[in-house]
Design an enzyme around this catalytic site. Sequence first.
Site, mmCIF file in Angstrom:
data_model
loop_
_atom_site.group_PDB
_atom_site.id
_atom_site.type_symbol
_atom_site.label_atom_id
_atom_site.label_comp_id
_atom_site.label_asym_id
_atom_site.label_seq_id
_atom_site.Cartn_x
_atom_site.Cartn_y
_atom_site.Cartn_z
ATOM 1 C CG HIS A 52 2.995 -4.817 3.970
ATOM 2 N ND1 HIS A 52 2.038 -5.558 3.243
ATOM 3 C CD2 HIS A 52 3.384 -4.019 3.019
ATOM 4 C CE1 HIS A 52 1.770 -5.385 2.027
ATOM 5 N NE2 HIS A 52 2.781 -4.340 1.854
HETATM 6 P P1 TYD Z 1 2.816 -0.551 -0.002
HETATM 7 O O1 TYD Z 1 1.816 -1.252 -0.061
HETATM 8 O O2 TYD Z 1 3.297 0.075 1.189
HETATM 9 O O3 TYD Z 1 3.879 -0.763 -1.166
HETATM 10 P P2 TYD Z 1 4.727 -2.036 -0.887
HETATM 11 O O4 TYD Z 1 3.976 -2.993 -0.273
HETATM 12 O O5 TYD Z 1 5.062 -2.747 -2.379
HETATM 13 O O6 TYD Z 1 6.042 -1.626 -0.189
HETATM 14 O O7 TYD Z 1 2.333 0.854 -0.963
HETATM 15 C C1 TYD Z 1 3.341 2.052 -1.366
HETATM 16 C C2 TYD Z 1 2.320 3.335 -1.132
HETATM 17 O O8 TYD Z 1 1.350 3.194 -2.297
HETATM 18 C C3 TYD Z 1 1.662 3.714 0.065
HETATM 19 O O9 TYD Z 1 1.722 4.958 0.433
HETATM 20 C C4 TYD Z 1 0.095 3.139 -0.359
HETATM 21 C C5 TYD Z 1 0.017 3.564 -1.705
HETATM 22 N N1 TYD Z 1 -1.023 2.553 -2.247
HETATM 23 C C6 TYD Z 1 -2.317 2.974 -2.717
HETATM 24 O O10 TYD Z 1 -2.521 4.147 -2.574
HETATM 25 N N2 TYD Z 1 -2.831 2.112 -3.091
HETATM 26 C C7 TYD Z 1 -2.705 0.836 -3.501
HETATM 27 O O11 TYD Z 1 -3.423 0.023 -4.068
HETATM 28 C C8 TYD Z 1 -1.525 0.592 -3.017
HETATM 29 C C9 TYD Z 1 -0.960 -1.131 -3.073
HETATM 30 C C10 TYD Z 1 -0.544 1.223 -2.557
#
Ligand code: TYD
Length: 134
Positions: A52
């Site tokens: 993303h």
């Molecule tokens: P995501 O950013 O999609 O992880 P990655 O980029 O590593 O695949 O985040 C995974 C989940 O965690 C998503 O449901 C949102 C949650 N999240 C939070 O609540 N707070 C945060 O600071 C982050 C980074 C993620």
Amino acid sequence: MNIIDAKIIELPKFLDARGNLSFIEENKHIPFKIERTYWIYDVPGGVARGGHAYKENQEFIVALSGSFDVILDDGETRKVFTLNRSHYGLYIPKGMWRQMENFSTNSLALVLASTKFDKNDYIYDYEVFKLAVE
Ligand code: TYD
């Protein structure tokens, strides 16, 4: 943003027979104020994370343990950064498509972020990202 703004930043390091020490101060070793810290751990083999972009959030990623690759793409150029030491990290400006993969067993990714968590800051669709950075 252009991929040339993404860069590996070497951190201070105190080498000591008792163990080494590194540290990060906001707006000094990294070019932003830290609003949030999170970490990624217990990643199963073969998994890719973080396909993303963020509209506003900037990040700094350190491999505190183990190794992994961070793949950045500014819409035109793609670059792979391998992180495997805890005395440097990767600065990622806003507006970069980014993915993380090739996590080694027991790897630990520390992520410092310039904004609070905001779902609306994410772009999940690569085509939408391409249009946004054109
Ligand atoms: P995501 O950013 O999609 O992880 P990655 O980029 O590593 O695949 O985040 C995974 C989940 O965690 C998503 O449901 C949102 C949650 N999240 C939070 O609540 N707070 C945060 O600071 C982050 C980074 C993620």
